[in-house]
Design a protein around this motif. Structure first.
Motif, PDB file in Angstrom:
ATOM      1  N   SER A  32       1.020   5.296 -15.017  1.00 21.81           N
ATOM      2  CA  SER A  32       0.902   4.907 -16.429  1.00 21.81           C
ATOM      3  C   SER A  32       2.111   5.308 -17.257  1.00 21.81           C
ATOM      4  N   SER A  33       2.988   6.166 -16.719  1.00 24.97           N
ATOM      5  CA  SER A  33       4.166   6.666 -17.446  1.00 24.97           C
ATOM      6  C   SER A  33       3.773   7.305 -18.769  1.00 24.97           C
ATOM      7  N   ILE A  34       2.706   8.105 -18.723  1.00 19.03           N
ATOM      8  CA  ILE A  34       2.248   8.802 -19.921  1.00 19.03           C
ATOM      9  C   ILE A  34       3.351   9.724 -20.430  1.00 19.03           C
ATOM     10  N   GLY A  35       3.584   9.676 -21.734  1.00 20.44           N
ATOM     11  CA  GLY A  35       4.571  10.551 -22.344  1.00 20.44           C
ATOM     12  C   GLY A  35       5.992  10.039 -22.274  1.00 20.44           C
ATOM     13  N   SER A  36       6.188   8.820 -21.742  1.00 16.88           N
ATOM     14  CA  SER A  36       7.542   8.253 -21.691  1.00 16.88           C
ATOM     15  C   SER A  36       7.621   7.052 -22.615  1.00 16.88           C
ATOM     16  N   ASP A  37       8.841   6.531 -22.797  1.00 19.04           N
ATOM     17  CA  ASP A  37       9.035   5.357 -23.647  1.00 19.04           C
ATOM     18  C   ASP A  37       9.161   4.082 -22.824  1.00 19.04           C
ATOM     19  N   LYS A  38       8.760   4.150 -21.548  1.00 22.23           N
ATOM     20  CA  LYS A  38       8.845   2.981 -20.677  1.00 22.23           C
ATOM     21  C   LYS A  38       7.711   2.005 -20.973  1.00 22.23           C
ATOM     22  N   LEU A  39       8.002   0.710 -20.794  1.00 22.18           N
ATOM     23  CA  LEU A  39       6.991  -0.318 -21.006  1.00 22.18           C
ATOM     24  C   LEU A  39       6.215  -0.607 -19.721  1.00 22.18           C
ATOM     25  N   ARG A  40       6.653  -0.030 -18.597  1.00 19.17           N
ATOM     26  CA  ARG A  40       5.926  -0.203 -17.340  1.00 19.17           C
ATOM     27  C   ARG A  40       5.979   1.090 -16.550  1.00 19.17           C
ATOM     28  N   GLY A  41       4.866   1.400 -15.904  1.00 17.82           N
ATOM     29  CA  GLY A  41       4.786   2.618 -15.116  1.00 17.82           C
ATOM     30  C   GLY A  41       5.521   2.501 -13.796  1.00 17.82           C
ATOM     31  N   ASN A  42       5.491   3.567 -13.028  1.00 12.92           N
ATOM     32  CA  ASN A  42       6.173   3.603 -11.735  1.00 12.92           C
ATOM     33  C   ASN A  42       5.323   2.944 -10.655  1.00 12.92           C
ATOM     34  N   ASP A  43       5.993   2.408  -9.651  1.00 10.62           N
ATOM     35  CA  ASP A  43       5.312   1.804  -8.507  1.00 10.62           C
ATOM     36  C   ASP A  43       5.088   2.859  -7.432  1.00 10.62           C
ATOM     37  N   VAL A  44       3.879   2.878  -6.871  1.00 17.51           N
ATOM     38  CA  VAL A  44       3.529   3.846  -5.835  1.00 17.51           C
ATOM     39  C   VAL A  44       3.333   3.097  -4.513  1.00 17.51           C
ATOM     40  N   TYR A  45       4.129   3.472  -3.519  1.00 19.69           N
ATOM     41  CA  TYR A  45       4.041   2.875  -2.188  1.00 19.69           C
ATOM     42  C   TYR A  45       3.237   3.804  -1.279  1.00 19.69           C
ATOM     43  N   LEU A  46       2.182   3.288  -0.685  1.00 18.26           N
ATOM     44  CA  LEU A  46       1.340   4.083   0.204  1.00 18.26           C
ATOM     45  C   LEU A  46       1.938   4.124   1.614  1.00 18.26           C
ATOM     46  N   THR A  47       1.464   5.063   2.426  1.00 19.60           N
ATOM     47  CA  THR A  47       1.921   5.142   3.805  1.00 19.60           C
ATOM     48  C   THR A  47       1.164   4.179   4.714  1.00 19.60           C
ATOM     49  N   ILE A  48       0.039   3.650   4.259  1.00 19.19           N
ATOM     50  CA  ILE A  48      -0.756   2.765   5.120  1.00 19.19           C
ATOM     51  C   ILE A  48      -0.026   1.449   5.362  1.00 19.19           C
ATOM     52  N   ASP A  49      -0.315   0.854   6.506  1.00 18.63           N
ATOM     53  CA  ASP A  49       0.157  -0.481   6.836  1.00 18.63           C
ATOM     54  C   ASP A  49      -1.012  -1.427   6.580  1.00 18.63           C
ATOM     55  N   ALA A  50      -0.867  -2.328   5.619  1.00 18.80           N
ATOM     56  CA  ALA A  50      -1.983  -3.200   5.225  1.00 18.80           C
ATOM     57  C   ALA A  50      -2.482  -4.048   6.381  1.00 18.80           C
ATOM     58  N   ARG A  51      -1.581  -4.419   7.288  1.00 17.25           N
ATOM     59  CA  ARG A  51      -1.993  -5.222   8.454  1.00 17.25           C
ATOM     60  C   ARG A  51      -2.936  -4.425   9.348  1.00 17.25           C
ATOM     61  N   LEU A  52      -2.563  -3.174   9.617  1.00 16.04           N
ATOM     62  CA  LEU A  52      -3.402  -2.321  10.447  1.00 16.04           C
ATOM     63  C   LEU A  52      -4.700  -1.978   9.727  1.00 16.04           C
ATOM     64  N   GLN A  53      -4.604  -1.707   8.435  1.00 14.29           N
ATOM     65  CA  GLN A  53      -5.786  -1.398   7.636  1.00 14.29           C
ATOM     66  C   GLN A  53      -6.790  -2.544   7.690  1.00 14.29           C
ATOM     67  N   TYR A  54      -6.302  -3.760   7.508  1.00 15.81           N
ATOM     68  CA  TYR A  54      -7.175  -4.942   7.524  1.00 15.81           C
ATOM     69  C   TYR A  54      -7.857  -5.091   8.880  1.00 15.81           C
ATOM     70  N   SER A  55      -7.084  -4.926   9.958  1.00 18.84           N
ATOM     71  CA  SER A  55      -7.635  -5.092  11.299  1.00 18.84           C
ATOM     72  C   SER A  55      -8.682  -4.026  11.599  1.00 18.84           C
TER      73      SER A  55
END
Length: 624
Positions: A182-205
């Motif tokens: 959410s970038s709380i406390g900053s003047d940014k109009l968009r928050g940071n992107d969080v990349y997970l360690t999971i592989d969506a292909r493996l997760q789906y399977s």
């Protein structure tokens, strides 16, 4: 008479002035109240809503992002009394509510600005906005906000979590990394992107595999976790039943709960790999030490009390490989007699049991194991077979990594990296070695014994994938009946752990089925096939190597030629070509700083070979 007229005129002037003053006061008070109500209650905020950062898998697949949503409100002082009934009826029909419910909200609110509906989709809000702009809906207001959407629906829902009112994170990564997103406390109009360690292909399977097993076994829950044994990164985080975070409020709390981190249980025989490795590493047995497993562990106390822990069958004399292959309670129990209570306790704790992993829910359960001073004569052999100790699924997969990678407990992780809106990286996961738990030779011996469990003579043969060497351990644990406080005759947890390839470990997979009510409750019969299917999927998706496996009979001892572990002396060696697993011992060094970048094998290093290494030297190894 003139004086009387003049007096009456003066009185009228005074009354008029008083009325005007009162009116002015009322107006000022009203404006003051409106001002105190704030922008949320009397007018639209002029500030643009801050867009929440995205959540993505390790390969950049979108798992959560913001889209425009709209709140519908009404200003009571702008209502047209001749049209309001008709307007409410048509608006209610558009948003799928009853007119009476909207009337009740307006009537019961003491505010001038009243919310009628929140988080409306754009396809619903757009026609209403057009009517408002035409002046057809007097007093109605549409307020644009940011809403969260999860394009893959149920995928990894227990890991990702969800947002609620104000687009604030309520569970999972959405909650834990709310500040970054959410970038709380900053003047940014968009928050940071969080990349997970999971592989969506493996997760789906794996979710598909888990869902099928969940239904077939009529289970209360099912867990499947996959972890990189050389980095501690979680590659799949699967739990059934699951839920859709887009409509999380329509699911029960029990379905939304991250049970893999908050639910503790007695693990059963899978735990034997940790108890046997502890006793082996203490030098109190060897892989060839044999015990008489004639159907039960039996011990007579000085008081005359007899302790009996039964096996499913009588197996005769068994060594380490035989004890794990047959999952002998007697063998594990007799082996535990050789280690002191305090040393056994401390070694079990060194695997991370009774401490939080740090990657689960804020309410993560640390599990439990009583201190030795509170043990009975039965406790030690019982703990050795996976009872009288409570663990979580996250703890089990994390501890297994130390068995697989040569004996080093790694800090598990679900976050690969965090980037700002411009793609600048502000966090990258680095492998963190917490401590050495067992020696490399102990790790190799346990892995070899676990391979025996995956053979046709072992309980884990149903987990075996053709052409891949696998280390396997199955388990079946009776659950405590909360009413009787005794072990239940109907409730069990069936589980299986697999590590592959056994000759060069890359991946650990843990499967647990809670309270199965199908044809069987045994881990070797119902959890092992699930692990096999999960391993097959992982091999194909992650590109793990296969090899033609020859079936051979042997004495239960497998000698694996291990590549040498990395070491650094007074001068920097040439570490090019070393794997991440070979480098893990360097992370335990306290006198130097070692940083690993990437995966695979070392292709570049700093400092260069031959450079003098002193205390405090920073070493960077780039892998590819």
């Amino acid at each position: 008479m003139e004086n009387g007229v003049q007096t009456r005129f003066q009185r009228r002037i005074i009354v008029l002035v008083a009325l005007l003053t009162l009116f002015a006061g009322v107006v000022l008070v009203r404006y003051g109240l409106l001002a105190l109500e704030g922008p949320e209650n009397n007018r639209l905020s002029a500030e643009a809503p801050i867009e929440r950062g995205r959540i993505l898998d390790r390969n950049g697949k979108l798992l959560a992002f913001d889209i425009p949503k709209f709140n519908l409100a009404i200003r009571k002082n702008e209502i047209d009394p001749y049209r309001i009934s008709k307007d409410l009826s048509s608006v209610a029909k558009s948003i799928g509510l009853q007119p009476e419910s909207l009337e009740q909200k307006i009537r019961e609110s003491s505010q001038n600005f009243v919310y009628l509906a929140k988080r409306l989709d754009i396809d619903i809000a757009k026609p209403l906005q057009a009517r408002i702009e035409k002046g057809e809906l007097a007093g109605f207001v549409l307020e644009e906000i940011n809403g969260r959407i999860y394009p893959e629906g149920r995928l990894a829902s227990h890991l990702i979590g969800f947002t609620g009112e104000g687009n604030t994170g309520l569970e999972g990564v959405e909650f834990k990394y709310d500040k970054e997103l959410s970038s709380i406390g900053s003047d940014k109009l968009r928050g940071n992107d969080v990349y997970l360690t999971i592989d969506a292909r493996l997760q789906y399977s794996l979710e598909g595999i888990a869902r099928k097993a969940f239904e077939q076994n009529k289970a209360e829950s099912i867990f499947i976790l996959a972890m990189d044994v050389n980095s501690g990164e979680v590659l799949a985080y699967v739990q059934m039943p699951d839920f859709d975070p887009n409509t999380f409020a329509s699911f029960r709390e029990s379905e939304r709960e991250d049970r893999m981190s908050v639910y503790s249980y007695e693990p059963g025989s899978v735990f034997k790999i940790f108890s046997m490795s502890s006793i082996l590493d203490a030098g109190l047995i060897t892989p060839r030490t044999k015990f008489n497993c004639d159907g039960a562990y039996q011990k007579v106390l000085p008081s005359g009390e007899k302790i009996i822990i039964k096996d499913l069958n009588s197996y005769g004399m068994l060594d380490l490989a035989g004890i794990l292959a047959k999952s002998s309670n007697a063998g594990a129990g007799y082996a535990s007699d050789r280690i002191s209570d305090n040393e056994f306790y401390s070694r079990i704790l060194s695997f991370g049991f009774t401490e939080k992993t740090g990657i689960g829910s804020p309410g993560e359960n640390p599990g439990s194991l009583r201190e030795p001073s509170k043990w009975s004569a039965r406790t030690k052999p019982t703990v050795a077979i996976g009872q009288e100790i409570r663990v979580t699924a996250l703890q089990m997969i994390t501890a297994s990594v130390a068995i697989a990678n040569g004996g080093i407990l790694l800090k598990p992780n679900t976050i690969s990296r965090i980037e700002d809106a411009n793609g600048n990286r502000i966090y990258s996961h680095e492998v963190i070695a917490k401590r050495r738990v067992i020696a490399p030779e102990t790790s190799r011996a346990i892995m070899a014994a676990m391979e025996s469990a995956a053979s046709l003579e072992g309980t884990g043969w149903r987990a075996k994938v053709p052409d891949v060497r696998m280390a396997v351990k199955t388990g079946t644990a009776q659950m405590i009946d909360p009413k009787t406080k005794a072990y239940s005759d109907t409730d069990f947890i069936a589980s299986t752990l697999g590590i592959l390839p056994a000759n060069n470990p890359k991946l650990a997979i843990y499967v647990a089925i809670v309270k199965p009510k199908g044809e069987s409750y045994l881990g070797g019969q119902i959890a092992a096939p699930v692990l096999r299917d999960a391993a097959e999927a992982a091999i194909g998706i992650l590109g793990l190597p296969r090899e033609k496996s020859l079936n051979a009979n042997h004495a239960g001892i497998v000698v694996i030629q291990e590549p040498p572990l990395a070491s650094i002396g007074a001068n920097m060696p040439d570490l090019k070509g070393y794997s991440k697993r070979q480098l893990l011992p360097l992370l335990l060094r306290k006198d130097i700083e070692v940083q690993l970048e990437g995966d695979g094998y070392v292709v570049a290093q700093f400092p260069s070979p031959g450079t003098a290494v002193e205390a405090g030297t920073r070493i960077v190894l780039r892998l590819q």
